[in-house]
Design an enzyme around this catalytic site. Structure first.
Site, PDB file in Angstrom:
ATOM      1  N   ARG A  55       9.577   5.769  -3.695  1.00  0.00           N
ATOM      2  CA  ARG A  55       9.910   6.625  -4.841  1.00  0.00           C
ATOM      3  C   ARG A  55      11.340   7.117  -4.771  1.00  0.00           C
ATOM      4  O   ARG A  55      11.816   7.445  -3.694  1.00  0.00           O
ATOM      5  CB  ARG A  55       9.043   7.885  -4.828  1.00  0.00           C
ATOM      6  CG  ARG A  55       7.594   7.654  -4.724  1.00  0.00           C
ATOM      7  CD  ARG A  55       6.893   8.982  -4.979  1.00  0.00           C
ATOM      8  NE  ARG A  55       5.466   8.757  -4.839  1.00  0.00           N
ATOM      9  CZ  ARG A  55       4.747   9.209  -3.824  1.00  0.00           C
ATOM     10  NH1 ARG A  55       5.326   9.939  -2.890  1.00  0.00           N
ATOM     11  NH2 ARG A  55       3.475   8.951  -3.757  1.00  0.00           N
ATOM     12  N   TYR A 101      -9.823  -5.116   3.240  1.00  0.00           N
ATOM     13  CA  TYR A 101      -9.120  -3.907   3.657  1.00  0.00           C
ATOM     14  C   TYR A 101      -9.346  -2.839   2.583  1.00  0.00           C
ATOM     15  O   TYR A 101      -8.461  -2.481   1.834  1.00  0.00           O
ATOM     16  CB  TYR A 101      -7.635  -4.245   3.819  1.00  0.00           C
ATOM     17  CG  TYR A 101      -6.756  -3.203   4.472  1.00  0.00           C
ATOM     18  CD1 TYR A 101      -7.238  -1.974   4.892  1.00  0.00           C
ATOM     19  CD2 TYR A 101      -5.406  -3.464   4.667  1.00  0.00           C
ATOM     20  CE1 TYR A 101      -6.408  -1.047   5.485  1.00  0.00           C
ATOM     21  CE2 TYR A 101      -4.569  -2.553   5.261  1.00  0.00           C
ATOM     22  CZ  TYR A 101      -5.070  -1.335   5.664  1.00  0.00           C
ATOM     23  OH  TYR A 101      -4.232  -0.420   6.242  1.00  0.00           O
ATOM     24  N   ARG A 145       0.332   6.082  16.234  1.00  0.00           N
ATOM     25  CA  ARG A 145       0.492   7.415  15.650  1.00  0.00           C
ATOM     26  C   ARG A 145      -0.281   8.443  16.450  1.00  0.00           C
ATOM     27  O   ARG A 145      -1.152   8.099  17.252  1.00  0.00           O
ATOM     28  CB  ARG A 145       0.070   7.451  14.187  1.00  0.00           C
ATOM     29  CG  ARG A 145      -1.308   6.941  13.905  1.00  0.00           C
ATOM     30  CD  ARG A 145      -1.548   6.831  12.376  1.00  0.00           C
ATOM     31  NE  ARG A 145      -2.753   6.060  12.115  1.00  0.00           N
ATOM     32  CZ  ARG A 145      -3.099   5.571  10.936  1.00  0.00           C
ATOM     33  NH1 ARG A 145      -2.355   5.772   9.888  1.00  0.00           N
ATOM     34  NH2 ARG A 145      -4.204   4.873  10.794  1.00  0.00           N
ATOM     35  N   ARG A 189      -8.458  -6.133  13.650  1.00  0.00           N
ATOM     36  CA  ARG A 189      -7.747  -5.256  14.554  1.00  0.00           C
ATOM     37  C   ARG A 189      -8.691  -4.137  14.940  1.00  0.00           C
ATOM     38  O   ARG A 189      -9.503  -3.664  14.133  1.00  0.00           O
ATOM     39  CB  ARG A 189      -6.510  -4.658  13.878  1.00  0.00           C
ATOM     40  CG  ARG A 189      -5.471  -5.669  13.533  1.00  0.00           C
ATOM     41  CD  ARG A 189      -4.903  -6.368  14.730  1.00  0.00           C
ATOM     42  NE  ARG A 189      -4.050  -5.493  15.549  1.00  0.00           N
ATOM     43  CZ  ARG A 189      -3.548  -5.853  16.718  1.00  0.00           C
ATOM     44  NH1 ARG A 189      -3.825  -7.032  17.234  1.00  0.00           N
ATOM     45  NH2 ARG A 189      -2.781  -5.018  17.390  1.00  0.00           N
ATOM     46  N   ARG A 216       0.830  -1.205   0.000  1.00  0.00           N
ATOM     47  CA  ARG A 216       0.000   0.000   0.000  1.00  0.00           C
ATOM     48  C   ARG A 216       0.867   1.259   0.000  1.00  0.00           C
ATOM     49  O   ARG A 216       0.408   2.331  -0.369  1.00  0.00           O
ATOM     50  CB  ARG A 216      -0.884   0.037   1.249  1.00  0.00           C
ATOM     51  CG  ARG A 216      -2.016  -0.968   1.259  1.00  0.00           C
ATOM     52  CD  ARG A 216      -2.653  -1.049   2.637  1.00  0.00           C
ATOM     53  NE  ARG A 216      -3.180   0.210   3.136  1.00  0.00           N
ATOM     54  CZ  ARG A 216      -4.385   0.685   2.874  1.00  0.00           C
ATOM     55  NH1 ARG A 216      -5.200   0.019   2.107  1.00  0.00           N
ATOM     56  NH2 ARG A 216      -4.784   1.828   3.397  1.00  0.00           N
ATOM     57  N   ASP A 273     -10.184   0.817   0.998  1.00  0.00           N
ATOM     58  CA  ASP A 273     -10.127   2.265   1.218  1.00  0.00           C
ATOM     59  C   ASP A 273     -11.509   2.836   0.912  1.00  0.00           C
ATOM     60  O   ASP A 273     -12.345   2.179   0.303  1.00  0.00           O
ATOM     61  CB  ASP A 273      -9.083   2.901   0.283  1.00  0.00           C
ATOM     62  CG  ASP A 273      -7.665   2.604   0.754  1.00  0.00           C
ATOM     63  OD1 ASP A 273      -7.465   2.402   1.965  1.00  0.00           O
ATOM     64  OD2 ASP A 273      -6.758   2.585  -0.103  1.00  0.00           O
ATOM     65  N   GLU A 295      -3.262   6.951  18.911  1.00  0.00           N
ATOM     66  CA  GLU A 295      -3.949   5.776  18.387  1.00  0.00           C
ATOM     67  C   GLU A 295      -3.259   4.516  18.897  1.00  0.00           C
ATOM     68  O   GLU A 295      -2.051   4.351  18.707  1.00  0.00           O
ATOM     69  CB  GLU A 295      -3.836   5.849  16.864  1.00  0.00           C
ATOM     70  CG  GLU A 295      -4.950   5.182  16.140  1.00  0.00           C
ATOM     71  CD  GLU A 295      -4.901   5.495  14.651  1.00  0.00           C
ATOM     72  OE1 GLU A 295      -4.898   6.678  14.262  1.00  0.00           O
ATOM     73  OE2 GLU A 295      -4.854   4.531  13.880  1.00  0.00           O
TER      74      GLU A 295
HETATM   75  N1  UDP Z   1       3.519   1.145   7.656  1.00  0.00           N
HETATM   76  C1  UDP Z   1       4.746   1.140   8.267  1.00  0.00           C
HETATM   77  N2  UDP Z   1       5.246   2.305   8.767  1.00  0.00           N
HETATM   78  C2  UDP Z   1       4.561   3.473   8.699  1.00  0.00           C
HETATM   79  C3  UDP Z   1       3.297   3.470   8.073  1.00  0.00           C
HETATM   80  C4  UDP Z   1       2.803   2.288   7.559  1.00  0.00           C
HETATM   81  O1  UDP Z   1       5.388   0.114   8.352  1.00  0.00           O
HETATM   82  O2  UDP Z   1       5.069   4.485   9.199  1.00  0.00           O
HETATM   83  C5  UDP Z   1       2.986  -0.132   7.135  1.00  0.00           C
HETATM   84  C6  UDP Z   1       2.157  -0.879   8.144  1.00  0.00           C
HETATM   85  O3  UDP Z   1       2.385  -2.258   7.948  1.00  0.00           O
HETATM   86  C7  UDP Z   1       0.744  -0.541   7.756  1.00  0.00           C
HETATM   87  C8  UDP Z   1       0.867  -0.498   6.235  1.00  0.00           C
HETATM   88  O4  UDP Z   1       2.149   0.072   6.034  1.00  0.00           O
HETATM   89  O5  UDP Z   1      -0.164  -1.511   8.177  1.00  0.00           O
HETATM   90  C9  UDP Z   1      -0.204   0.274   5.540  1.00  0.00           C
HETATM   91  O6  UDP Z   1      -0.229   1.583   6.044  1.00  0.00           O
HETATM   92  P1  UDP Z   1      -1.422   2.580   5.752  1.00  0.00           P
HETATM   93  O7  UDP Z   1      -0.950   3.921   6.140  1.00  0.00           O
HETATM   94  O8  UDP Z   1      -1.900   2.343   4.376  1.00  0.00           O
HETATM   95  O9  UDP Z   1      -2.499   2.064   6.799  1.00  0.00           O
HETATM   96  P2  UDP Z   1      -3.883   2.737   7.232  1.00  0.00           P
HETATM   97  O10 UDP Z   1      -3.788   4.189   6.887  1.00  0.00           O
HETATM   98  O11 UDP Z   1      -4.957   2.013   6.499  1.00  0.00           O
HETATM   99  O12 UDP Z   1      -3.933   2.510   8.669  1.00  0.00           O
END
Ligand code: UDP
Length: 369
Positions: free
Chosen positions: A175, A347, A279, A248, A171, A349, A299
């Site tokens: 880059r 999962y 976060r 989760r 996801r 979006d 969170e």
């Molecule tokens: N992830 C990570 N570090 C970060 C942010 C995301 O390792 O700082 C990984 C983590 O496994 C997470 C996945 O990337 O479950 C997808 O993140 P996303 O931000 O897409 O998750 P959401 O916003 O749906 O919670």
């Protein structure tokens, strides 16, 4: 029958379905067991700030039709998601890009960054990644995996990275440019005035009853409607008879602070394993707020148990198999349409949920207005 459709759940899937059904001339009732509409995209105003009560939602899509659709119900601002990762006080840009690589390794050019990643991938000996850990190392190398992925992911999912599916990490874009935009999407933004207002606009003219639990009043509610659109958890619908699907859940600790700026960004990810939260969201920055105070939410991720709100389906092998079994059962429920993140155990979006609801509506009725 009093209604053509009973929509269970006033989140995005339910609201889109209800809007389309209403516009097709159908009689619709929407119910939700929570005391409010909008499901997990619900926002509530606190100190003049729209607080994302069930976690940050940043709308982004490549789907032209979905973008046009949501713009009927809200004006979207120019918010661009650029989270910052905090690893033991070191700050890194996300998603992984040249700013991240420069801070991590001191590399200056894309060639240097690519060489560093390649060197670490080789050292780890991964050819065909088979789990999230291997996938992450082969995408960005072991330093970034150790500092920015491992701790965060294991907190978020409560499982070792080696036991998680690869797709979760895919996801995140990687880059070799200086681009801090988290998403690769063509369109992105936050609905001005909050998501609750947007969903309320979708539901205009539709009968909505909140605080009504479908499964507790199933017989009575089924009796008033021809068809039911169920957007709750599919295993709950079947009384967990084949077993419990894992989710989760997330708990938020929200605080109002008497200062205008706490962290200077909407999202800061705490990527070390020791910090208990994943976060911190500072809600005002989703809408470039100028309020004198600020609202922040820490969170905490946890395994779902009965009574919690399910957030993320755990789409690993075991759960995917179990979901397939429930899906087979659902085919026998002719009156029921299962949809949304919980109803389809996906999962999703937000844009994918809307696309899925619109697709289903296209099959279900021909528009008359
Ligand atoms: N992830 C990570 N570090 C970060 C942010 C995301 O390792 O700082 C990984 C983590 O496994 C997470 C996945 O990337 O479950 C997808 O993140 P996303 O931000 O897409 O998750 P959401 O916003 O749906 O919670």
């Amino acid at each position: 029958m009093k209604y053509d459709y009973l929509v269970v759940g006033a989140g995005l899937y339910g609201a889109v379905f209800a809007r389309e059904a209403k516009d097709a001339g159908k009689k619709v009732l929407v119910i939700d067991r929570r005391p409010h509409i909008a499901g997990n995209v619900y926002t509530e105003e606190v100190e003049g700030i729209n607080v994302h009560k069930y976690g940050a939602h940043i709308f982004h899509t490549n789907n032209e039709k979905v973008w046009q659709y949501v713009n009927r119900f809200a004006r979207f601002n120019r918010f661009t998601n650029s989270p910052v990762a905090n690893y033991k006080g070191e700050l890194y840009s996300l998603p992984f890009n040249m700013y991240t690589f420069n801070k991590m390794w001191g590399v200056v050019t894309p060639e240097e960054a690519a060489a560093k990643i390649e060197e670490q991938r080789k050292a780890a000996g991964i050819t065909e990644p088979s789990n999230l850990e291997e996938q992450a190392i082969s995408l960005v190398g072991s330093d970034i995996y150790e500092k920015l992925i491992k701790g965060y992911t294991e907190k978020q999912w409560g499982r070792p990275c080696r036991e998680l599916p690869r797709f979760i990490i895919k996801r995140l874009p990687v880059r070799l440019t200086f681009d801090n935009n988290y998403f690769n999407a063509l369109y992105q933004g936050i609905p001005e005035g909050g998501y609750t207002q947007m969903v309320s606009n979708m539901l205009e003219g539709v009968e909505v009853r909140t605080g009504v639990d479908y499964l507790e009043n199933k017989a009575e509610l089924d009796a008033v409607s021809d068809r039911v659109v169920y957007t709750g958890a599919i295993d709950a619908y079947f009384g967990y008879k084949l077993g419990v699907l894992e989710y989760r859940s997330v708990r938020f600790e929200t605080e109002i602070l008497d200062k205008p700026n706490f962290q200077g960004n909407a999202a800061v990810n705490y990527t070390d394993a020791a910090t208990p939260w994943t976060r911190i969201i500072e809600h005002k920055w989703f809408e470039f707020g100028t309020q004198p105070k600020t609202v922040i939410s820490r969170e905490y991720s946890s395994e779902w148990k009965a009574g919690d709100d399910p957030y993320y389906p755990v789409n690993d092998e075991k759960n995917t198999k179990l979901y397939e079994e429930y899906k087979k059962l659902s085919a026998g429920e002719e009156k029921i349409i299962f949809g949304g993140r919980l109803g389809e155990y996906k999962y999703y979006d937000m844009d994918a949920v809307i696309a899925s609801a619109l697709k289903r509506c296209g099959e279900e009725f021909v528009k008359i207005s």
